[in-house]
Design an enzyme around this catalytic site. Structure first.
Site, short mmCIF file in Angstrom:
data_model
loop_
_atom_site.label_atom_id
_atom_site.label_comp_id
_atom_site.label_asym_id
_atom_site.label_seq_id
_atom_site.Cartn_x
_atom_site.Cartn_y
_atom_site.Cartn_z
N HIS A 41 3.79 -6.43 -2.73
CA HIS A 41 3.35 -5.75 -1.50
C HIS A 41 1.87 -5.43 -1.66
CE1 HIS A 41 3.67 -3.27 2.15
NE2 HIS A 41 2.81 -2.48 1.54
N CYS A 42 1.06 -5.97 -0.78
CA CYS A 42 -0.39 -5.79 -0.85
C CYS A 42 -0.82 -4.72 0.15
CB CYS A 42 -1.10 -7.11 -0.55
SG CYS A 42 -2.90 -7.00 -0.68
N PRO A 43 -1.34 -3.59 -0.31
CA PRO A 43 -1.77 -2.55 0.64
C PRO A 43 -3.03 -2.95 1.41
CG PRO A 43 -2.30 -1.90 -1.61
CD PRO A 43 -1.49 -3.15 -1.71
#
Length: 405
Positions: free
Chosen positions: A239-241
């Site tokens: 999951h890439c913020p």
């Protein structure tokens, strides 16, 4: 319902369902099975889907069933979440796989509580903050770079200025487009599939599926649940913020293309800003070095050069300060994104993802090679043919070397 694995000549499990005269599924003791099984029908699914037999003509098979049912303890039984069959085991196992639907069940798995409201809000605010920072930085690099560089480039020649504007526009368009695709495209939600009841679930319909205790739905192989997106993602990498989204099967290609475009754009921006900074930097004099250069050590000479150049930076204009900042920022971002891009390409080459590498670092999830990269990017046929031929040549050389050893 119960599933009994018969030893001996059958060599594979089959399922027995007994139906009482009053209707409904029935599971009794071995003695009761032996006394009533001759008047009942049995759905036998060892080799073919479903056909009915009478046990009046199968006395040897009946003795084997009674023997096996007697030897299995009644406390080692569980229910398959995929098809609802009750299974009985000779020994306790925390993880088992259904012989009918292929679903994997963990006996000690319990339902997860939903995340708290504060935790969900914090993750949402974190993603929005990083997305805003990244968008502002990209706009600043594009707009500030064009404003600070174009006078110096156009002063060289008109052709250089037009070429610089075209390259900047192409790189900016590729970066923004790939970012929007990676950010707003779904990461890869699992397809809907029937589960929970035997008549609806066919043979091997849920092969290697597990049950997600967060969303209470079947989870396909190589899928993971993301607590930020509140969904299961197929082939989830992480999951890439900075994009506010997961990187999965649907947007992984767009994410890697975004990384490639960022690396190329930052490299071009760093080269142009360093050249423009050199052209706009004030003239620097070294009076102390000219007088006492031979009597000074190399360390003192280096310190004198750095001090003089840093002192001349106070005389830079606003355009010059923006150029210096863009040069350092582009080099820093290029180094960090370059490391991330190399990591992503190495996982793609191995046919793996980041989360799968963390969960099982020594396991092989597929055959490694250039064909994984070709399949990932969907290269045209001529390019893929050349790359695959090069990959096969390398494999043949490795095999010949191993045989010689």
């Amino acid at each position: 319902m119960r599933a009994v694995s018969l030893p001996g000549a059958l060599h594979r499990p089959f399922k027995i369902w007994t139906r009482e005269l009053g209707g409904g599924w029935w599971l009794g003791s071995a003695a009761r099975i032996g006394s009533t099984i001759r008047s009942l029908r049995v759905n036998f699914t060892a080799q073919r889907p479903s056909f009915w037999l009478r046990f009046d003509h199968l006395s040897p098979l009946l003795d084997m069933v009674e023997q096996c049912a007697t030897s299995i303890p009644e406390d080692h039984e569980a229910t398959c979440w995929g098809c609802g069959l009750r299974l009985v085991f000779a020994s306790y196992s925390p993880v088992y796989k259904c012989g009918w639907c292929g679903a994997i069940t963990q006996s000690n798995q319990t339902a997860r509580k939903p995340d708290s409201v504060c935790f969900s809000h914090w993750r949402r605010l974190r993603d929005r903050f990083f997305v805003t920072v990244l968008i502002l930085f990209m706009l600043f690099v594009i707009c500030g770079g064009v404003w600070a560089v174009y006078p110096i480039v156009f002063s060289v020649s008109k052709f250089c200025g037009i070429f610089h504007c075209m390259v900047t526009a192409i790189l900016a368009l590729c970066t923004i487009t790939s970012y929007c695709l990676a950010s707003f495209k779904s990461a890869g939600a699992p397809t809907k599939i029937r589960w929970g009841s035997y008549p609806m679930v066919g043979k091997s319909d849920l092969e290697s599926y597990t049950f997600c205790t967060y969303c209470n739905k079947p989870k396909p192989p190589r899928a993971h649940h993301c607590r930020s997106c509140k969904m299961c993602v197929v082939d989830m990498d992480h999951h890439c913020p900075f994009i506010g989204n997961c990187v999965g099967a649907s947007n992984h290609q767009a994410f890697v293309i975004f990384l490639i475009s960022v690396v190329i754009s930052c490299a071009y921006a760093a080269s142009m800003t360093i050249y423009a900074s050199y052209k706009t930097w004030p003239s620097v004099d070294f009076p102390n070095l000219e007088s006492s250069r031979h009597s000074m050590s190399s360390m003192k000479i280096l310190l004198e050069i750095i001090t003089t150049i840093a002192g001349s930076a106070f005389f830079l204009s606003a355009r010059g300060l923006v150029l210096v900042y863009l040069a350092f920022a582009s080099l820093s971002v290029n180094a960090g994104i370059g490391v991330l891009l190399c990591q992503q390409l190495s996982y793609i080459y191995e046919g793996n993802t980041y989360l799968n590498h963390l969960s099982s670092p020594n396991a092989m999830h597929g055959e490694r090679g250039l064909h994984n990269i070709v399949r990932f990017f969907g290269c045209p046929y001529p390019i893929s043919r050349v790359l695959l031929r090069y990959s096969n040549t390398g494999k043949l050389q490795d095999n010949s070397g191993s045989k010689l050893l």
